[in-house]
Design an enzyme around this catalytic site. Structure first.
Site, short mmCIF file in Angstrom:
data_model
loop_
_atom_site.label_atom_id
_atom_site.label_comp_id
_atom_site.label_asym_id
_atom_site.label_seq_id
_atom_site.Cartn_x
_atom_site.Cartn_y
_atom_site.Cartn_z
N GLN A 92 35.71 64.07 80.71
CA GLN A 92 35.46 64.67 79.40
C GLN A 92 35.97 66.11 79.34
O GLN A 92 36.35 66.59 78.27
CB GLN A 92 33.97 64.61 79.06
N ASP A 149 30.07 54.26 83.57
CA ASP A 149 28.99 53.92 82.64
C ASP A 149 28.54 52.47 82.78
O ASP A 149 27.51 52.09 82.22
CB ASP A 149 29.41 54.21 81.20
N SER A 195 32.32 56.52 72.55
CA SER A 195 33.42 57.27 73.15
C SER A 195 34.57 57.45 72.17
O SER A 195 35.13 58.55 72.04
CB SER A 195 33.92 56.54 74.41
#
Length: 429
Positions: free
Chosen positions: A167, A310, A26
């Site tokens: 995102q 996640d 990330s």
């Protein structure tokens, strides 16, 4: 042809090891885009060897650094498009949609067949509102995208839904300082995965980009990047699998060098979450260490994973394997990831007698029929996190076969080698 991993653990389930984790995917992917936007004024250190990061780095290097100044006169007039193929890299697809819109050229941005099924319309339409020249090459709202840049900015104000993918928001924020009018971004509804937006803004701030965040509106004025270096921390998402191993082992003491207990990464919340399962996190001179205290707190609570989706597969599998009938919220985005992760979890947990049911966005485990067969074969659905979430079950099941073992290369290429360091036996089938 894909290969499978046969994972087992012989002897006492006492794990004492040190694991050097790869850099955060990330952080790396954001750092690479920021570096490219800064025309390499910003350097990146401790680059991840995760496949997604390698893919994005390769694409940006191939595209090269050139002026990102906006204006109709600078557009390429040729009809040919440069193919930009991200493969299965979802973060690269989102970030490059914005980056290429501000870059001089004609591009066809595409990916795998699964990538073509993952929605991009919300981001693409937001970019078009600002002035981007984007069209859908196949299905409306989905990749591939035809992009011609740089675009003429029509407005500095844009609205975007906050409950689909953070995102999208990060992609817009990173190009904001390069836009002639800057950007004022209004987030509609609840913001999913806020820590990832915080990460983006914190990394921008490290290289001189200031912002204001009032209510649901983030504003970034046009401003230059400062020369500097973004040093990437190891990956807390990868660390989560070691918390899983610690929880399923009889005893565990696992050192994870260079991890910071206070981190930009939202998945560092695993430290707090795993206290529920009796796993302690201790700060050391070189990083952190985790240990199994043999204690388990109240697991009847509803655990909200909205800010760290996640981690969901890892935590759900831990709870299931430990026989905890826990409930979870904040899992809505899992259906549009590398696979439909809810369906994938339901299918694979059924192999050990566990059900995961949904009722009005609350997902509940039922472990009343939990059992551990001599061997179980886990389908990964082309999803790296399925492989790594289920592999630790080898501490409870004699043999765990993980299909398509190469999927871990997406975020944690050395996962199988690191398992061997901890005493697992891993063979290739």
């Amino acid at each position: 042809m894909s290969k499978n991993a046969l994972v087992s653990f012989k002897g006492t389930k006492n794990i004492n090891t040190e694991i050097q984790l790869t850099g955060s995917k990330s952080e790396c992917n954001r750092a690479l885009i920021i570096s490219a936007l800064s025309k390499k004024l910003v350097q990146v250190k401790n680059l991840s060897n995760a496949a997604d990061t390698v893919t994005l780095d390769g694409i940006l290097n191939k595209l090269g650094v050139e002026s990102n100044e906006l204006g109709e006169d600078s557009k390429l007039k040729t009809a040919s498009s440069e193919l930009v193929d991200v493969g299965p890299a979802g973060t690269a697809m989102r970030f490059l949609s914005a980056y290429l819109s501000a870059k001089n050229g004609n591009f066809l941005l595409t990916g795998t067949e699964r990538m073509k099924q993952r929605p991009i319309g919300i981001l693409a339409e937001a970019l078009k509102t600002i002035g981007a020249d984007i069209s859908y090459a196949e299905s409306e709202g989905f990749p591939p995208l035809n992009i011609t840049g740089p675009f003429n900015q029509k407005t500095a104000e844009v609205k975007i839904k906050g409950d689909i993918s953070s995102q999208y928001i990060s992609a817009l924020l990173m190009i904001a300082p390069t836009l002639p009018q800057g950007l004022t971004l209004e987030i509609e509804g609840e913001l999913t995965s806020k820590p990832y937006v915080d990460m983006t803004l914190d990394m921008l701030a490290e290289v001189g980009i200031q912002h204001s965040w009032n209510g649901n509106t983030i504003t970034i004025e046009p401003q230059p990047f400062e020369a500097g270096t973004l040093v990437v921390e190891p990956d807390w998402s990868a660390a989560s699998y070691w918390y899983s191993i610690a929880a399923l082992a009889e005893e565990a003491e696992i050192a994870l060098p260079a991890l910071k207990d206070k981190s930009l990464q939202g998945d560092s919340q695993i430290q707090k979450i795993m206290k529920i399962f009796g796993i302690a996190t201790n700060k050391t001179e070189t990083g952190i260490s985790i240990s199994n205290l043999g204690l388990s707190l109240d697991t009847n609570q509803v655990l909200d994973l909205k800010t760290c989706p996640d981690l969901a597969q890892t935590i759900v599998v831990i709870a299931a394997a430990l026989g905890k009938n826990m409930s979870f919220t904040g899992l809505e985005t899992l259906k549009i990831k590398e696979t439909d992760r809810i369906a994938a979890l339901q299918n694979e947990l059924a192999k050990i007698g566990v059900t995961l049911t949904e009722d009005n966005l609350v997902y509940t485990l039922n472990t009343d029929e939990l059992h551990f067969p001599e061997k179980v074969t886990i389908n990964t659905y082309e999803d790296h996190r399925m492989a790594m979430a289920f592999a630790p079950l080898a501490l409870l099941i004699n043999e765990v076969e993980i299909e398509d073992m190469q999927v871990v290369e997406k975020s944690y290429p050395f996962f199988w080698e690191d398992l061997k360091k901890a005493g697992f036996e891993v063979s290739v089938k």
